[in-house]
Design an enzyme around this catalytic site. Structure first.
Site, PDB file in Angstrom:
ATOM      1  N   GLU A  48      23.917 -15.082  62.689  1.00 60.62           N
ATOM      2  CA  GLU A  48      22.492 -14.911  62.409  1.00 60.62           C
ATOM      3  C   GLU A  48      21.894 -16.279  62.114  1.00 60.62           C
ATOM      4  O   GLU A  48      22.541 -17.137  61.496  1.00 60.62           O
ATOM      5  CB  GLU A  48      22.270 -13.992  61.201  1.00 60.62           C
ATOM      6  CG  GLU A  48      20.771 -13.880  60.888  1.00 60.62           C
ATOM      7  CD  GLU A  48      20.393 -12.866  59.830  1.00 60.62           C
ATOM      8  OE1 GLU A  48      21.236 -12.534  58.977  1.00 60.62           O
ATOM      9  OE2 GLU A  48      19.231 -12.418  59.855  1.00 60.62           O
ATOM     10  N   CYS A 239      18.680  -9.628  59.326  1.00 62.54           N
ATOM     11  CA  CYS A 239      17.277  -9.332  59.002  1.00 62.54           C
ATOM     12  C   CYS A 239      16.293  -9.995  59.955  1.00 62.54           C
ATOM     13  O   CYS A 239      15.162  -9.531  60.075  1.00 62.54           O
ATOM     14  CB  CYS A 239      16.990  -9.739  57.563  1.00 62.54           C
ATOM     15  SG  CYS A 239      17.871  -8.728  56.371  1.00 62.54           S
ATOM     16  N   ASN A 369      19.110  -3.178  62.753  1.00 64.31           N
ATOM     17  CA  ASN A 369      20.100  -3.923  61.958  1.00 64.31           C
ATOM     18  C   ASN A 369      20.571  -3.051  60.815  1.00 64.31           C
ATOM     19  O   ASN A 369      21.250  -2.064  61.007  1.00 64.31           O
ATOM     20  CB  ASN A 369      19.484  -5.246  61.476  1.00 64.31           C
ATOM     21  CG  ASN A 369      20.361  -5.941  60.454  1.00 64.31           C
ATOM     22  OD1 ASN A 369      21.573  -6.004  60.631  1.00 64.31           O
ATOM     23  ND2 ASN A 369      19.792  -6.422  59.366  1.00 64.31           N
ATOM     24  N   GLU A 370      20.139  -3.409  59.624  1.00 68.43           N
ATOM     25  CA  GLU A 370      20.646  -2.719  58.429  1.00 68.43           C
ATOM     26  C   GLU A 370      19.581  -1.712  57.985  1.00 68.43           C
ATOM     27  O   GLU A 370      19.006  -1.846  56.924  1.00 68.43           O
ATOM     28  CB  GLU A 370      20.860  -3.799  57.368  1.00 68.43           C
ATOM     29  CG  GLU A 370      21.684  -3.402  56.213  1.00 68.43           C
ATOM     30  CD  GLU A 370      21.838  -4.597  55.266  1.00 68.43           C
ATOM     31  OE1 GLU A 370      22.940  -5.137  55.176  1.00 68.43           O
ATOM     32  OE2 GLU A 370      20.854  -4.983  54.628  1.00 68.43           O
TER      33      GLU A 370
END
Ligand code: AHR
Length: 646
Positions: A48, A239, A369-370
C-alpha cells in the site's frame, strides 16, 4: 565478597546447564501420512502507498511533483527558485496544458540569464560516481535550457544543455553520466538567455531500475520483495483504495497508460505526515501496469483490490447508491479483460500497448478493502453476481471487516451464510500475546466453508518497536496458518514499506531511506516462512513441558511439511531461555543431509539501515543427521530445519 559472586556465577551456570540437558519438548512428525496440499500462494505480500511506499519509495522517480499538479501547501510544492546573477519569475499555469488530466505546468520567464528552478526530490537526490540518470521533460518556448544535477553545496555532478526548445509541447530526454557522489543532490534548470518556457513532467530516473523496466522501480527495494519469493501481491491498498471520500478513492483506470496522462491524487494518509512533509501525493507513476509487471517479475500472483462504491468508513463514509454502482462494477469487469483478455480486446489492447501482449493471468480480485456492515455486503453481492456471470473462475475476496472478532466480524459471518463468497479477508493488528494465543484460530474453521485470506496482520507492542518480540509472536501464529493451510489460502503482513522520517504507521516490514534499506525481524520471519513453504502438510505431535496446556503457558510451537524429499520443520521458542527439543521423524528410513536456519535475539533487538543485520537468519548444516534429532532452540527464536530423507 568476590568469592560469593564467583560461587553465585558457578551455581547460575550449572542451573543453565541442567536446564539445557532436559528436553523441554518433543516433536513427532509423521512423514508417512502426508496431509493436505499447501497452496503456493500461502505466503504473499501486501503493498500500500502508506509511509511513502510508492512515490519517494519503491517507484524510482527522483523528482517530487514532476507534473506541477501538487499545489498545497503552495503551488510550487517541492520546487524552489534559483538566482545566479539572473532575474525572472515563474508561476504555475493551466491554460493550453499538456493534456486535460495533467492541467498544470510551470511557466518560466527568464529576464536575465542565471535564473531558474530546482527540485531536491524526496529529501535530496542520491547520486553515485560512474552511474547515470535519465532526464526527461516536456517543454515549449524559445531558447536553450541548462540542466544540471548539483551537489548540496552547488557543485555540478552532471549537466546538459537542451537547445532550441520548440514552440509546441515536445518531450526532451538526456542521459546524464554522474561524476561525484552526493546523497542530497538536486536538479537545477536555468535559462542562459532572456526567454520564456513552459515545463511539465520533469522527470529523473536512475538508469537502472529493477529488471531495467522503463518507468521502473528502485532495485534494492524491489529485490527485497523478490527475495521473499512471495506467492502473491495484494495492491494498491488498504485505505487508499477507499479514499477519504469517493473523489479521493483509487480507481485503477486513472493509473494506466502514458504517465504524462495519469490523474494525480492526494494520499489519504497525509494527515499523519510530520510537518516536514506536510502534503503526501500519489503520482500514479507506479500504477496498475507497473504492479502487474512487478508481480510477474517476482513470480507473485496479482491480487488487486478495487473500490466497492464506499469511501473509508473511518473517514467520510460516502456511499455510491446501489442503483448507481454500474461504473464500479464495470471497472472490475474491465480490469479482468485488461489483465486476461486477448490483445485485440478493448481493454487487453491497452495492456498490449503498454508492452505486454500476453495476458497477466489474473486469478484473484478483492472487492473493497477493509469494509464492514450491511452496506458493504449489499454492494459486494452485486459485484459477485456480475463478475461470476462473466468470469466464473476469478476468485473473489470479501472483507471480514477491520478486526478478527466483534460485531462487524460476526455480521460478516452471518451475511455470508446466505450470500456467496469465495475467500474472506481477515485483518488483525494485535499485541504479541494475542498472536501467541491464537495459533489455533483456524483449527476449527469449517473445512468445506469459505476459504480465508489473512490479508493484513502484524504484532504491535505498546511501544511499536519493530523488534524480535513481535516477529517471534508472528512466527508462532504462522505455524497455525500453515497447519490450517487447507482453509487459509493466502496470508500477508502489513504494512510493507516505511520511509524513515515519513511514516504514518508503525510497525512495518521494510524500512528505507534514499540510499539504504533494511528488513525488520518480521521481514525475516515472513521470508523464512515463504522460502520454506512446503507443498504438503505433515501431521506432527508436540509434547513435553514447553508444549503442555493450558495454551497460554506454551512456549514452543511447531509445524511440519514436505517438498519433494525434503521435510521442513518450523520451530518457535518464545521463552527467554533456550529450549531443548527431541525430534522424531516417523516413516523416514534415513536422513541424508540436513540444515538449519535460525533467527534469534533479545526481545528488543531491531535492525536499522546502519545495522541491517543485527537480527539476521544464520544457516548451518547439521552433522550426522538421522530420523531422531536433538536440537537446542535459542531463546526468542525461529528455527527452520530442512531434512532430506529417503
Ligand atoms: O495497513 C494499514 C491499514 O490498516 C490499511 O490501509 C487498512 O486496510 C488497515 O486498516
Amino acid at each position: 565478597m568476590k568469592n560469593v559472586i564467583i560461587r553465585f556465577l558457578i551455581a547460575a551456570v550449572a542451573a543453565i546447564a541442567v536446564r539445557a540437558v532436559a528436553a523441554d519438548a518433543t516433536l513427532a512428525v509423521d512423514a508417512a501420512k502426508p496431509g493436505h496440499a499447501i497452496s503456493p500462494t500461502l505466503y504473499g505480500i501486501f503493498f500500500e502507498d502508506i509511509n511513502y511506499a510508492a512515490d519517494g519509495g519503491l517507484y524510482a522517480e527522483l523528482i517530487q511533483n514532476r507534473s506541477f499538479e501538487f499545489r498545497e501547501p503552495d503551488e510550487l510544492f517541492a520546487w524552489s527558485r534559483i538566482e545566479r546573477g539572473g532575474a525572472g519569475e515563474f508561476a504555475v499555469k493551466a491554460d493550453a496544458p499538456l493534456n486535460a488530466t495533467n492541467p498544470h505546468y510551470l511557466h518560466l520567464t527568464i529576464r536575465q540569464p542565471g535564473f531558474g528552478i530546482a527540485n531536491s526530490g524526496y529529501d535530496g537526490i542520491p547520486v553515485r560516481n560512474g552511474e547515470a540518470k535519465l532526464l526527461s521533460f516536456y517543454a515549449r518556448g524559445s531558447g536553450d535550457l541548462d540542466i544540471a544535477i548539483e551537489s548540496a553545496d552547488g557543485k555540478p555532478l552532471a549537466s546538459t544543455r537542451v537547445s532550441k526548445i520548440s514552440n509546441d509541447w515536445k518531450k526532451y530526454s538526456a542521459r546524464l553520466p554522474i561524476i561525484g557522489n552526493d546523497d542530497k543532490a538536486r536538479l537545477v534548470i536555468i535559462g542562459n538567455a532572456a526567454a520564456t518556457f513552459d515545463l511539465d513532467m520533469v522527470s529523473l530516473f536512475p538508469e537502472h531500475t529493477f529488471k531495467d523496466r522503463p518507468n521502473g522501480l528502485r532495485t534494492d527495494l524491489a529485490q527485497m520483495l523478490a527475495d521473499m519469493k512471495p506467492g502473491f501481491m495484494r495492491f494498491p491498498g488498504g485505505c487508499i483504495v477507499e479514499g477519504k471520500d469517493l473523489a479521493n478513492s483509487y480507481r485503477w483506470k486513472d493509473t494506466i497508460g502514458d504517465v504524462a496522462e495519469r490523474r494525480q491524487n492526494w494520499n489519504r494518509w497525509q494527515n499523519a505526515v510530520p510537518t516536514k512533509a506536510p502534503q503526501y501525493y500519489q503520482s500514479y507513476g507506479l500504477g496498475f501496469f507497473e504492479f502487474f509487471q512487478l508481480c510477474e517479475d517476482i513470480g507473485a500472483a496479482p491480487l488487486p483490490v478495487l473500490n466497492c462504491g464506499m469511501s473509508c468508513q473511518y473517514q467520510d463514509k460516502q456511499l455510491v447508491p446501489l442503483d448507481q454502482l454500474d461504473p464500479y462494477v464495470q471497472d472490475a469487469l474491465d480490469l479482468i479483460e485488461w489483465a486476461n483478455g486477448p490483445a485485440d480486446s478493448k481493454w487487453g489492447a491497452k495492456r498490449a500497448a503498454a508492452g505486454h501482449p500476453a495476458p497477466f493471468g489474473l486469478k484473484f480480485l478483492a472487492i473493497g478493502n477493509e469494509q464492514w456492515g450491511d452496506q458493504y455486503f449489499d454492494r459486494y453481492k452485486i459485484f459477485h453476481a456480475a463478475i461470476k456471470a462473466k468470469y466464473p473462475d476469478i476468485q473473489l475476496i470479501t472483507s471480514a471487516g477491520p478486526g478478527p472478532d466483534g460485531a462487524n466480524f460476526d455480521l460478516a459471518q452471518r451475511r455470508l451464510k446466505t450470500q456467496p463468497a469465495d475467500i474472506i479477508d481477515e485483518h488483525y493488528y494485535k499485541d504479541p500475546s494475542w498472536f501467541l494465543k491464537h495459533d489455533n484460530r483456524y483449527d476449527n474453521y469449517d473445512r468445506k466453508g469459505i476459504k480465508v485470506f489473512a490479508g493484513e496482520y502484524a504484532a504491535h507492542r505498546k511501544d511499536r518497536k519493530n523488534s524480535i518480540e513481535p516477529a517471534i509472536a508472528e512466527a508462532t501464529f504462522m505455524t497455525g496458518l500453515e497447519r490450517n493451510s487447507d482453509v487459509v489460502l493466502l496470508a500477508s503482513y502489513a504494512p510493507l514499506f516505511a520511509r524513515i522520517g515519513n511514516t504514518q504507521w508503525n510497525v512495518d516490514l521494510i524500512w528505507f531511506d534514499n540510499i539504504s534499506c533494511c528488513g525488520t525481524p518480521s521481514y525475516y520471519v515472513q521470508k523464512l516462512y515463504s522460502i520454506n513453504r512446503p507443498d504438503v502438510f505433515l501431521p506432527c505431535t508436540l509434547g513435553g513441558s514447553g508444549a503442555v496446556p493450558p495454551p497460554t503457558n506454551r512456549t514452543i510451537y511447531a509445524v511440519a511439511g514436505k517438498t519433494g524429499s525434503d521435510i521442513i520443520i518450523k520451530l518457535v521458542n518464545t521463552a527467554g531461555e533456550p529450549a531443548d527439543m527431541d525430534i522424531k521423524l516417523d516413516g523416514i528410513g534415513k536422513v541424508t543431509s540436513a540444515s538449519q536456519t535460525v533467527l534469534a535475539g533479545n526481545p528488543n533487538d531491531e535492525n536499522t539501515v546502519i545495522t541491517p543485520r543485527r537480527v539476521f537468519p544464520k544457516e548451518s548444516s547439521i552433522e550426522n543427521p538421522s530420523p531422531t534429532l536433538h536440537r537446542t532452540l535459542p531463546a526468542n527464536s525461529l528455527t527452520i530445519l530442512r531434512l532430506t530423507g529417503s
